[in-house]
Design a protein around this motif. Sequence first.
Motif, PDB file in Angstrom:
ATOM      1  N   ALA A 273       0.824  -1.206   0.000  1.00 27.08           N
ATOM      2  CA  ALA A 273       0.000   0.000   0.000  1.00 27.08           C
ATOM      3  C   ALA A 273       0.861   1.260   0.000  1.00 27.08           C
ATOM      4  CB  ALA A 273      -0.926  -0.006   1.210  1.00 27.08           C
ATOM      5  N   VAL A 274       1.936   1.249   0.773  1.00 28.54           N
ATOM      6  CA  VAL A 274       2.846   2.400   0.803  1.00 28.54           C
ATOM      7  C   VAL A 274       3.504   2.590  -0.560  1.00 28.54           C
ATOM      8  CG1 VAL A 274       4.992   3.301   1.795  1.00 28.54           C
ATOM      9  CG2 VAL A 274       3.270   2.264   3.286  1.00 28.54           C
ATOM     10  N   SER A 275       3.945   1.480  -1.166  1.00 29.83           N
ATOM     11  CA  SER A 275       4.576   1.550  -2.487  1.00 29.83           C
ATOM     12  C   SER A 275       3.600   2.074  -3.534  1.00 29.83           C
ATOM     13  CB  SER A 275       5.084   0.164  -2.886  1.00 29.83           C
ATOM     14  OG  SER A 275       5.688   0.201  -4.159  1.00 29.83           O
ATOM     15  N   ALA A 276       2.347   1.611  -3.477  1.00 30.31           N
ATOM     16  CA  ALA A 276       1.335   2.071  -4.427  1.00 30.31           C
ATOM     17  C   ALA A 276       1.042   3.555  -4.246  1.00 30.31           C
ATOM     18  CB  ALA A 276       0.057   1.257  -4.259  1.00 30.31           C
TER      19      ALA A 276
ATOM     20  N   GLY B 110       3.180   5.861  -3.242  1.00 26.87           N
ATOM     21  CA  GLY B 110       4.276   6.579  -3.871  1.00 26.87           C
ATOM     22  C   GLY B 110       4.155   6.609  -5.380  1.00 26.87           C
ATOM     23  N   LEU B 111       3.713   5.493  -5.964  1.00 26.43           N
ATOM     24  CA  LEU B 111       3.526   5.398  -7.410  1.00 26.43           C
ATOM     25  C   LEU B 111       2.436   6.355  -7.880  1.00 26.43           C
ATOM     26  CD1 LEU B 111       4.656   3.624  -9.772  1.00 26.43           C
ATOM     27  CD2 LEU B 111       2.634   2.197  -9.471  1.00 26.43           C
ATOM     28  N   ALA B 112       1.324   6.385  -7.146  1.00 30.08           N
ATOM     29  CA  ALA B 112       0.219   7.273  -7.512  1.00 30.08           C
ATOM     30  C   ALA B 112       0.620   8.743  -7.372  1.00 30.08           C
ATOM     31  CB  ALA B 112      -0.993   6.970  -6.634  1.00 30.08           C
ATOM     32  N   ALA B 113       1.355   9.061  -6.310  1.00 28.28           N
ATOM     33  CA  ALA B 113       1.798  10.442  -6.112  1.00 28.28           C
ATOM     34  C   ALA B 113       2.750  10.881  -7.224  1.00 28.28           C
ATOM     35  CB  ALA B 113       2.475  10.577  -4.748  1.00 28.28           C
ATOM     36  N   THR B 114       3.613   9.966  -7.647  1.00 30.37           N
ATOM     37  CA  THR B 114       4.541  10.272  -8.735  1.00 30.37           C
ATOM     38  C   THR B 114       3.787  10.532 -10.030  1.00 30.37           C
ATOM     39  OG1 THR B 114       6.273   8.919  -7.727  1.00 30.37           O
ATOM     40  CG2 THR B 114       6.499   9.407 -10.066  1.00 30.37           C
ATOM     41  N   ALA B 115       2.788   9.701 -10.306  1.00 32.54           N
ATOM     42  CA  ALA B 115       2.008   9.877 -11.532  1.00 32.54           C
ATOM     43  C   ALA B 115       1.314  11.239 -11.555  1.00 32.54           C
ATOM     44  CB  ALA B 115       0.976   8.759 -11.657  1.00 32.54           C
ATOM     45  N   LEU B 116       0.879  11.732 -10.398  1.00 26.34           N
ATOM     46  CA  LEU B 116       0.192  13.021 -10.328  1.00 26.34           C
ATOM     47  C   LEU B 116       1.158  14.201 -10.391  1.00 26.34           C
ATOM     48  CD1 LEU B 116      -2.459  12.255  -7.552  1.00 26.34           C
ATOM     49  CD2 LEU B 116      -2.891  12.570  -9.996  1.00 26.34           C
ATOM     50  N   LEU B 117       2.295  14.072  -9.733  1.00 28.81           N
ATOM     51  CA  LEU B 117       3.202  15.212  -9.568  1.00 28.81           C
ATOM     52  C   LEU B 117       4.260  15.318 -10.665  1.00 28.81           C
ATOM     53  CD1 LEU B 117       3.526  17.534  -7.559  1.00 28.81           C
ATOM     54  CD2 LEU B 117       5.189  16.138  -6.314  1.00 28.81           C
ATOM     55  N   ALA B 118       4.624  14.193 -11.288  1.00 29.29           N
ATOM     56  CA  ALA B 118       5.727  14.191 -12.254  1.00 29.29           C
ATOM     57  C   ALA B 118       5.505  15.151 -13.425  1.00 29.29           C
ATOM     58  CB  ALA B 118       5.974  12.768 -12.762  1.00 29.29           C
TER      59      ALA B 118
ATOM     60  N   TYR C 265       6.697   8.538   1.986  1.00 28.73           N
ATOM     61  CA  TYR C 265       6.965   7.975   0.655  1.00 28.73           C
ATOM     62  C   TYR C 265       6.307   8.815  -0.435  1.00 28.73           C
ATOM     63  CZ  TYR C 265       8.542   4.223  -2.377  1.00 28.73           C
ATOM     64  OH  TYR C 265       9.210   3.495  -3.337  1.00 28.73           O
ATOM     65  N   ALA C 266       5.199   9.484  -0.109  1.00 30.55           N
ATOM     66  CA  ALA C 266       4.563  10.369  -1.087  1.00 30.55           C
ATOM     67  C   ALA C 266       5.480  11.546  -1.435  1.00 30.55           C
ATOM     68  CB  ALA C 266       3.230  10.881  -0.555  1.00 30.55           C
ATOM     69  N   ALA C 267       6.323  11.963  -0.477  1.00 28.60           N
ATOM     70  CA  ALA C 267       7.243  13.084  -0.719  1.00 28.60           C
ATOM     71  C   ALA C 267       8.301  12.748  -1.763  1.00 28.60           C
ATOM     72  CB  ALA C 267       7.915  13.496   0.590  1.00 28.60           C
ATOM     73  N   THR C 268       8.551  11.466  -1.996  1.00 30.29           N
ATOM     74  CA  THR C 268       9.553  11.084  -2.999  1.00 30.29           C
ATOM     75  C   THR C 268       9.036  11.296  -4.420  1.00 30.29           C
ATOM     76  OG1 THR C 268       8.818   8.768  -3.103  1.00 30.29           O
ATOM     77  CG2 THR C 268      10.438   9.331  -1.422  1.00 30.29           C
TER      78      THR C 268
END
Length: 427
Positions: A81-84, A86-94, A141-144
């Motif tokens: 769940a933590v890894s997912a 981070g993945l979702a946050a990256t998709a939004l912020l990248a 992890y979302a901060a990454t």
Amino acid sequence: MPPTHRPLFTTTGETLVIADFTPRPPRTPREPGPYRRLFTHPGSRAFTAGNLLARLPMGMFSVSAVVMIAGTRGSYALAGAVSATGLAATALLAPFTARLVDRHGQARIALPATLLAALGSLALLLCVRYDAPAWTLFAAYAATATTPNIGGMSRARWAHLLKGDDKALHTANSFEQAADELCFMLGPVLAALLCGTLFPEAGTLVAALLLVTGMLLFTAQRSTEPPVQQQTHAKTPLRAPGMPPLLLACLAMGAVFGSMEVVTIAFADARGHASAAGIVLGLQAAGSCGAGLVYGALKLRGRAETRHPWCLAAMTALLTLPLLAAGAAGSLPLVAGALLIAGMATAPTMVTTMTLIQDRTPEGRLNEGMTLAVTGLLGGIAGGSALGGWTAEHLSPTAGYSVPVTAAALALVITLTATPLKGRGAV
């Protein structure tokens, strides 16, 4: 008259020796290969070294986080769940980060964004180490997600250096894709080794250090950095002609990668060889890496738009091999061999896709355009992982191999639907 050079005859014991002193014409120097020519451009080796160093952690962070959290908290559900997250946050912020890079330059934006992402990784490490509440793991992890798209920035530099030289740019894109495959092949292995032999947090710590060091080296090469352009009237890449279907195809291709990883792990586990799943997936990446380097050395005819459907068709066809191998024999070594062959279609398809992304992205927004493609891939990976996991659990791991085949076929249908008939000629 010019002097004549006659051979000299002599004997050594019972052996006749003939010495010919006739001058030989100078050897014509061999023309350097496409990859050697690529790195004759000033500054290309330096920014590539930093790029590779910063890119390697991209294959380490997720595995390190899962091993670290599961090893200390005893919950793979929490780790996933933590890894997912981070993945979702990256998709939004990248895409937003990439837009800032295009507007203000790589050095001004990428380095601070990297430092912020590294702080997020260190915060996650400390939260795990000192048994902080579970919600802090998600926040850290979302901060990454501020990690810049290092592969996109490197491709943007090649596009700037090789402007007008389509053949050299094709070689550069192939090299970058092979580098992606190599990093995602070695990264998980290195992460698992560090976490297993040292301490659970070692993988995350080393990955953060490599990321910051590599980005420092990369952004220090200012001579190869693309100049910042005015973007007042630049159209967003999402609205550029041909981009929406291309991004939808990226979403489907991401589902190929995400489902293949989960299904292969499930298949290996069902055969009692869960620890070998990483090696099996590494073979698929190795096949893609080798094919990418060969593809970059080829002198291709025609347009990338013409090659794209053919590459997707080859990917769809080759992805049936693991499905057939799993269903016919159920042998993990046989599936591993099939994945090695199936992986050979990945790099050519991705190289052609990124070439089209570069062609269709408006001037001055190249980082944003390529990051949107990566965002599509990440979204597809997340969805493919979920669908592949559900199929493997509720049907069977063998049936799970039908998911990547279906996703590749969907990408092919999207591309054929969006490509005019006149653009579908032979390669």
